[in-house]
Design a protein around this motif. Structure first.
Motif, PDB file in Angstrom:
ATOM      1  N   VAL A   1       7.925   2.762  -6.366  1.00  0.00           N
ATOM      2  CA  VAL A   1       7.483   1.594  -5.615  1.00  0.00           C
ATOM      3  C   VAL A   1       6.902   2.012  -4.268  1.00  0.00           C
ATOM      4  O   VAL A   1       7.473   2.863  -3.566  1.00  0.00           O
ATOM      5  CB  VAL A   1       8.650   0.607  -5.418  1.00  0.00           C
ATOM      6  CG1 VAL A   1       8.204  -0.597  -4.581  1.00  0.00           C
ATOM      7  CG2 VAL A   1       9.180   0.141  -6.769  1.00  0.00           C
ATOM      8  N   ASP A   2       5.749   1.418  -3.916  1.00  0.00           N
ATOM      9  CA  ASP A   2       5.081   1.706  -2.637  1.00  0.00           C
ATOM     10  C   ASP A   2       4.928   3.206  -2.394  1.00  0.00           C
ATOM     11  O   ASP A   2       5.126   3.707  -1.280  1.00  0.00           O
ATOM     12  CB  ASP A   2       5.857   1.073  -1.479  1.00  0.00           C
ATOM     13  CG  ASP A   2       5.723  -0.447  -1.457  1.00  0.00           C
ATOM     14  OD1 ASP A   2       4.716  -0.952  -1.973  1.00  0.00           O
ATOM     15  OD2 ASP A   2       6.628  -1.108  -0.922  1.00  0.00           O
ATOM     16  N   HIS A   3       4.528   3.899  -3.417  1.00  0.00           N
ATOM     17  CA  HIS A   3       4.467   5.354  -3.365  1.00  0.00           C
ATOM     18  C   HIS A   3       3.505   5.840  -2.276  1.00  0.00           C
ATOM     19  O   HIS A   3       3.863   6.682  -1.442  1.00  0.00           O
ATOM     20  CB  HIS A   3       4.039   5.886  -4.733  1.00  0.00           C
ATOM     21  CG  HIS A   3       4.354   7.321  -4.949  1.00  0.00           C
ATOM     22  ND1 HIS A   3       3.876   8.044  -6.016  1.00  0.00           N
ATOM     23  CD2 HIS A   3       5.110   8.194  -4.240  1.00  0.00           C
ATOM     24  CE1 HIS A   3       4.320   9.290  -5.951  1.00  0.00           C
ATOM     25  NE2 HIS A   3       5.069   9.394  -4.882  1.00  0.00           N
ATOM     26  N   TYR A   4       2.297   5.309  -2.281  1.00  0.00           N
ATOM     27  CA  TYR A   4       1.325   5.734  -1.263  1.00  0.00           C
ATOM     28  C   TYR A   4       1.679   5.180   0.109  1.00  0.00           C
ATOM     29  O   TYR A   4       1.661   5.899   1.116  1.00  0.00           O
ATOM     30  CB  TYR A   4      -0.081   5.289  -1.670  1.00  0.00           C
ATOM     31  CG  TYR A   4      -1.132   5.609  -0.632  1.00  0.00           C
ATOM     32  CD1 TYR A   4      -1.594   6.904  -0.461  1.00  0.00           C
ATOM     33  CD2 TYR A   4      -1.643   4.611   0.194  1.00  0.00           C
ATOM     34  CE1 TYR A   4      -2.548   7.210   0.510  1.00  0.00           C
ATOM     35  CE2 TYR A   4      -2.599   4.900   1.158  1.00  0.00           C
ATOM     36  CZ  TYR A   4      -3.052   6.200   1.309  1.00  0.00           C
ATOM     37  OH  TYR A   4      -3.993   6.496   2.272  1.00  0.00           O
ATOM     38  N   LYS A   5       2.009   3.906   0.169  1.00  0.00           N
ATOM     39  CA  LYS A   5       2.288   3.270   1.463  1.00  0.00           C
ATOM     40  C   LYS A   5       3.466   3.917   2.184  1.00  0.00           C
ATOM     41  O   LYS A   5       3.537   3.908   3.414  1.00  0.00           O
ATOM     42  CB  LYS A   5       2.569   1.777   1.264  1.00  0.00           C
ATOM     43  CG  LYS A   5       1.323   0.929   1.040  1.00  0.00           C
ATOM     44  CD  LYS A   5       1.697  -0.542   1.021  1.00  0.00           C
ATOM     45  CE  LYS A   5       0.476  -1.420   0.923  1.00  0.00           C
ATOM     46  NZ  LYS A   5       0.832  -2.864   0.940  1.00  0.00           N
ATOM     47  N   SER A   6       4.396   4.476   1.425  1.00  0.00           N
ATOM     48  CA  SER A   6       5.564   5.107   2.054  1.00  0.00           C
ATOM     49  C   SER A   6       5.258   6.503   2.581  1.00  0.00           C
ATOM     50  O   SER A   6       6.098   7.129   3.231  1.00  0.00           O
ATOM     51  CB  SER A   6       6.714   5.183   1.046  1.00  0.00           C
ATOM     52  OG  SER A   6       6.413   6.109   0.011  1.00  0.00           O
ATOM     53  N   GLY A   7       4.071   7.017   2.259  1.00  0.00           N
ATOM     54  CA  GLY A   7       3.680   8.337   2.755  1.00  0.00           C
ATOM     55  C   GLY A   7       4.060   9.477   1.834  1.00  0.00           C
ATOM     56  O   GLY A   7       4.045  10.641   2.245  1.00  0.00           O
ATOM     57  N   ALA A   8       4.380   9.169   0.554  1.00  0.00           N
ATOM     58  CA  ALA A   8       4.828  10.208  -0.377  1.00  0.00           C
ATOM     59  C   ALA A   8       3.780  10.568  -1.423  1.00  0.00           C
ATOM     60  O   ALA A   8       4.093  11.246  -2.401  1.00  0.00           O
ATOM     61  CB  ALA A   8       6.115   9.753  -1.065  1.00  0.00           C
ATOM     62  N   ALA A   9       2.529  10.125  -1.230  1.00  0.00           N
ATOM     63  CA  ALA A   9       1.454  10.467  -2.158  1.00  0.00           C
ATOM     64  C   ALA A   9       0.170  10.673  -1.371  1.00  0.00           C
ATOM     65  O   ALA A   9      -0.103   9.953  -0.398  1.00  0.00           O
ATOM     66  CB  ALA A   9       1.262   9.372  -3.205  1.00  0.00           C
TER      67      ALA A   9
ATOM     68  N   ASN B   1      -6.593  -3.529   5.615  1.00  0.00           N
ATOM     69  CA  ASN B   1      -6.205  -4.603   6.530  1.00  0.00           C
ATOM     70  C   ASN B   1      -4.697  -4.641   6.754  1.00  0.00           C
ATOM     71  O   ASN B   1      -4.230  -4.948   7.859  1.00  0.00           O
ATOM     72  CB  ASN B   1      -6.708  -5.939   5.996  1.00  0.00           C
ATOM     73  CG  ASN B   1      -8.208  -6.089   6.148  1.00  0.00           C
ATOM     74  OD1 ASN B   1      -8.789  -5.626   7.121  1.00  0.00           O
ATOM     75  ND2 ASN B   1      -8.847  -6.721   5.184  1.00  0.00           N
ATOM     76  N   THR B   2      -3.941  -4.309   5.714  1.00  0.00           N
ATOM     77  CA  THR B   2      -2.484  -4.239   5.877  1.00  0.00           C
ATOM     78  C   THR B   2      -2.109  -3.136   6.850  1.00  0.00           C
ATOM     79  O   THR B   2      -1.277  -3.327   7.744  1.00  0.00           O
ATOM     80  CB  THR B   2      -1.805  -3.993   4.515  1.00  0.00           C
ATOM     81  OG1 THR B   2      -2.076  -5.086   3.649  1.00  0.00           O
ATOM     82  CG2 THR B   2      -0.299  -3.846   4.679  1.00  0.00           C
ATOM     83  N   PHE B   3      -2.711  -1.973   6.684  1.00  0.00           N
ATOM     84  CA  PHE B   3      -2.425  -0.849   7.586  1.00  0.00           C
ATOM     85  C   PHE B   3      -2.790  -1.201   9.028  1.00  0.00           C
ATOM     86  O   PHE B   3      -2.068  -0.852   9.964  1.00  0.00           O
ATOM     87  CB  PHE B   3      -3.204   0.389   7.154  1.00  0.00           C
ATOM     88  CG  PHE B   3      -2.695   1.030   5.891  1.00  0.00           C
ATOM     89  CD1 PHE B   3      -1.391   0.871   5.483  1.00  0.00           C
ATOM     90  CD2 PHE B   3      -3.532   1.807   5.109  1.00  0.00           C
ATOM     91  CE1 PHE B   3      -0.918   1.464   4.320  1.00  0.00           C
ATOM     92  CE2 PHE B   3      -3.073   2.415   3.956  1.00  0.00           C
ATOM     93  CZ  PHE B   3      -1.761   2.238   3.559  1.00  0.00           C
ATOM     94  N   ARG B   4      -3.905  -1.876   9.200  1.00  0.00           N
ATOM     95  CA  ARG B   4      -4.367  -2.169  10.548  1.00  0.00           C
ATOM     96  C   ARG B   4      -3.485  -3.226  11.230  1.00  0.00           C
ATOM     97  O   ARG B   4      -3.318  -3.213  12.436  1.00  0.00           O
ATOM     98  CB  ARG B   4      -5.821  -2.624  10.503  1.00  0.00           C
ATOM     99  CG  ARG B   4      -6.768  -1.459  10.251  1.00  0.00           C
ATOM    100  CD  ARG B   4      -8.152  -1.912   9.889  1.00  0.00           C
ATOM    101  NE  ARG B   4      -9.079  -0.780   9.855  1.00  0.00           N
ATOM    102  CZ  ARG B   4     -10.318  -0.848   9.403  1.00  0.00           C
ATOM    103  NH1 ARG B   4     -10.785  -2.001   8.925  1.00  0.00           N
ATOM    104  NH2 ARG B   4     -11.097   0.211   9.392  1.00  0.00           N
TER     105      ARG B   4
ATOM    106  N   ALA C   1       0.698   2.123   9.583  1.00  0.00           N
ATOM    107  CA  ALA C   1       0.998   2.995   8.452  1.00  0.00           C
ATOM    108  C   ALA C   1       1.776   4.193   8.971  1.00  0.00           C
ATOM    109  O   ALA C   1       1.586   4.610  10.114  1.00  0.00           O
ATOM    110  CB  ALA C   1      -0.289   3.458   7.770  1.00  0.00           C
ATOM    111  N   PRO C   2       2.657   4.764   8.144  1.00  0.00           N
ATOM    112  CA  PRO C   2       3.474   5.899   8.607  1.00  0.00           C
ATOM    113  C   PRO C   2       2.713   7.224   8.596  1.00  0.00           C
ATOM    114  O   PRO C   2       3.323   8.279   8.709  1.00  0.00           O
ATOM    115  CB  PRO C   2       4.618   5.916   7.605  1.00  0.00           C
ATOM    116  CG  PRO C   2       4.026   5.370   6.347  1.00  0.00           C
ATOM    117  CD  PRO C   2       3.043   4.326   6.790  1.00  0.00           C
ATOM    118  N   PHE C   3       1.392   7.164   8.464  1.00  0.00           N
ATOM    119  CA  PHE C   3       0.588   8.383   8.396  1.00  0.00           C
ATOM    120  C   PHE C   3      -0.855   8.044   8.768  1.00  0.00           C
ATOM    121  O   PHE C   3      -1.254   6.874   8.815  1.00  0.00           O
ATOM    122  CB  PHE C   3       0.634   8.981   6.988  1.00  0.00           C
ATOM    123  CG  PHE C   3       0.294   7.985   5.892  1.00  0.00           C
ATOM    124  CD1 PHE C   3      -1.024   7.732   5.534  1.00  0.00           C
ATOM    125  CD2 PHE C   3       1.297   7.290   5.230  1.00  0.00           C
ATOM    126  CE1 PHE C   3      -1.343   6.817   4.547  1.00  0.00           C
ATOM    127  CE2 PHE C   3       0.997   6.371   4.237  1.00  0.00           C
ATOM    128  CZ  PHE C   3      -0.326   6.136   3.891  1.00  0.00           C
TER     129      PHE C   3
END
Length: 479
Positions: free
Chosen positions: A317-325, A336-339, A343-345
């Motif tokens: 779950v949320d693999h990319y958004k969590s910074g693990a991909a 737009n979500t990141f902005r 984002a953690p990266f």
């Protein structure tokens, strides 16, 4: 107008709706002819024509009798539901005799709910569907053709791939709600840590990596991370589409590995063209289209990610958004979500990957009007109001997605100055709809498990051949 439409279908629509949407017996051809438009409205506004700005609506003035319009759509978070609720309130102020009843369901349940409602013979007046199912809506007479309720200018304003996908034999069966064409997102921190060059950050759709370049970069990243003892960071994020994981969504995601290996401009009898097409022109044959040599190579590229441990075989779950991909495929909403939330990266974007062509899918959520509705003009007017310029701007502002109509992107400064938005619009212009077939539900229900099996290691050529033959058998009932 509504009465004419219903009379034209009396005694035959029910069985065809059930048979097509649920994958049943033979089809009935559409038979109704709707009256012509009273006048032409502009792409997104028609001030003074009705009691309220009904966007592209061109039908008759609405009834003054007390009626109820039922709407079924996906559930959003509260902040995204808010502009839709505000639009309902404004509509009711102008038409207090019209009550709006809304049913919200989890996104993954939408298609099933539509099937159940249609099978019952009683369904909401407006239901959230998908452009990829337009052929199903048309052949089963499930949806009302919208050309005679919406101006030609409004329909023409929709991005071409989404408009064409929703149009069957000249009839528009549904209207794209937002644009979801995907491109490459990457985690700059992971690339830097692995010492691997990032994908090209350009707005030209033709300027992205090839599939081979993508795989080579993920191999280099994975090798470096594993040598460092990192066993949890991957080159490619676990799919978050559909029900998540491999084999979750052929239409929007995994089909790109096949169709990018084809060419829409190649001769129609060539395997290059057939690979891109995905199905025969009549929408009834998959053999020789889904299992061409090019398609087999495309799915071997896909399988390599799993066989070589470049991406998980399960769901994260949320693999990319969590910074693990390092890499993911997503639309404008990610940016737009990141902005908005951070984002953690450090992240960047790049065009869709290429085989013979750069490929992005234009499958879009798309509301349609149920042909069994007692209040077709009123349902069309409500849908048009939800899609007018003001209400769409309010929705996109909180949703963060790209508009489905070009005039709304053209008016936005971001789509002239922001490289991410410019890339998104360019991808929207060049994206492709799903193959058109009255049996598209049968097709994807067969191909999704095949994709999952391929991810888990089965022989690609054998599985594609057997799946294509299976689809042929499933589609035979529509001949």
């Amino acid at each position: 107008m509504a009465e004419n439409y219903k009379m034209a279908k009396a005694g035959k629509a029910g069985i065809s709706r059930r048979s097509v949407l649920l994958g049943g017996a033979s089809l009935l051809a559409a038979a109704s002819i709707l009256p012509s438009r009273a006048f032409a409205a502009g792409p997104g506004t028609n001030p003074g024509k009705y009691k309220i700005d009904l966007g592209g609506y061109t039908g008759p003035e609405l009834t003054d009798a007390p009626i109820t319009i039922k709407v079924m759509r996906q559930e959003f978070s509260p902040e995204i539901n808010a502009p839709i609720e505000a639009a309902y309130t404004a509509f009711k102020e102008a038409y207090p005799n019209i009550t709006i009843e809304e049913e919200r369901v989890p996104y993954g349940d939408l298609a099933k709910k539509v099937q159940l409602y249609v099978a019952s013979g009683s369904a909401p007046d407006i239901m959230m569907g998908s452009t990829e199912l337009a052929s199903v809506y048309a052949a089963g007479e499930i949806a009302v053709p919208l050309n005679d309720y919406f101006s030609a200018d409004f329909i023409q304003d929709i991005y071409p791939a989404m408009r064409d996908a929703a149009t069957i034999d000249g009839k528009v069966m549904c209207l794209a709600w937002e644009s979801n064409s995907c491109f490459v997102y990457f985690n700059r921190d992971i690339f830097k840590r692995a010492g691997v060059e990032t994908p090209p950050e350009v707005t030209d759709v033709d300027g992205g990596w090839t599939a081979d370049q993508l795989l080579d970069a993920m191999r280099a990243i994975t090798e470096k991370l594993r040598k460092e003892g990192d066993q949890t960071t991957f080159g490619m994020a676990s799919s978050r589409f559909g029900n998540r994981g491999p084999g979750s969504n052929y239409s929007q995601l995994e089909g790109m590995w096949v169709r990018m290996m084809g060419d829409p401009n190649a001769p129609k009898d060539s395997t290059l063209f057939k690979t891109f097409a995905g199905i025969s022109e009549d929408g009834l044959t998959a053999s020789g289209y889904l299992d061409t040599p090019e398609a087999i190579q495309g799915m071997k590229n896909y399988q390599a990610m799993f066989n070589e441990g470049l991406t998980p075989k399960g769901v994260v779950v949320d693999h990319y958004k969590s910074g693990a991909a390092a890499i993911d495929f997503s639309s404008m909403a990610f940016a737009n979500t990141f902005r908005k939330s951070g984002a953690p990266f450090e992240w960047g974007v790049s065009p869709p990957i290429r085989g013979n062509i750069p490929f992005a899918s234009s499958v879009a959520d798309a509301p349609f009007i149920y042909s069994g509705s007692q209040y077709i003009p009123e349902a069309a007017a409500l849908l048009a109001f939800l899609l007018n310029d003001t209400n769409r701007r309010a929705f996109y502002d909180v949703r963060g997605s790209m508009p489905s109509r070009k005039s709304l992107t053209d008016e936005s400064p971001a789509y002239k100055t922001d490289p991410v938005a410019i890339l998104c619009a360019n991808v929207g212009e060049r994206a492709f709809g799903s193959p058109k077939s009255v049996g598209w539900l049968d097709y994807v229900n067969a191909v999704n498990p095949a994709v999952k099996d391929i991810a888990l290691g089965v022989d690609v050529e054998e599985r594609l051949h057997s799946t294509a033959a299976q689809i042929d058998r499933l589609l035979a009932k529509y001949r």
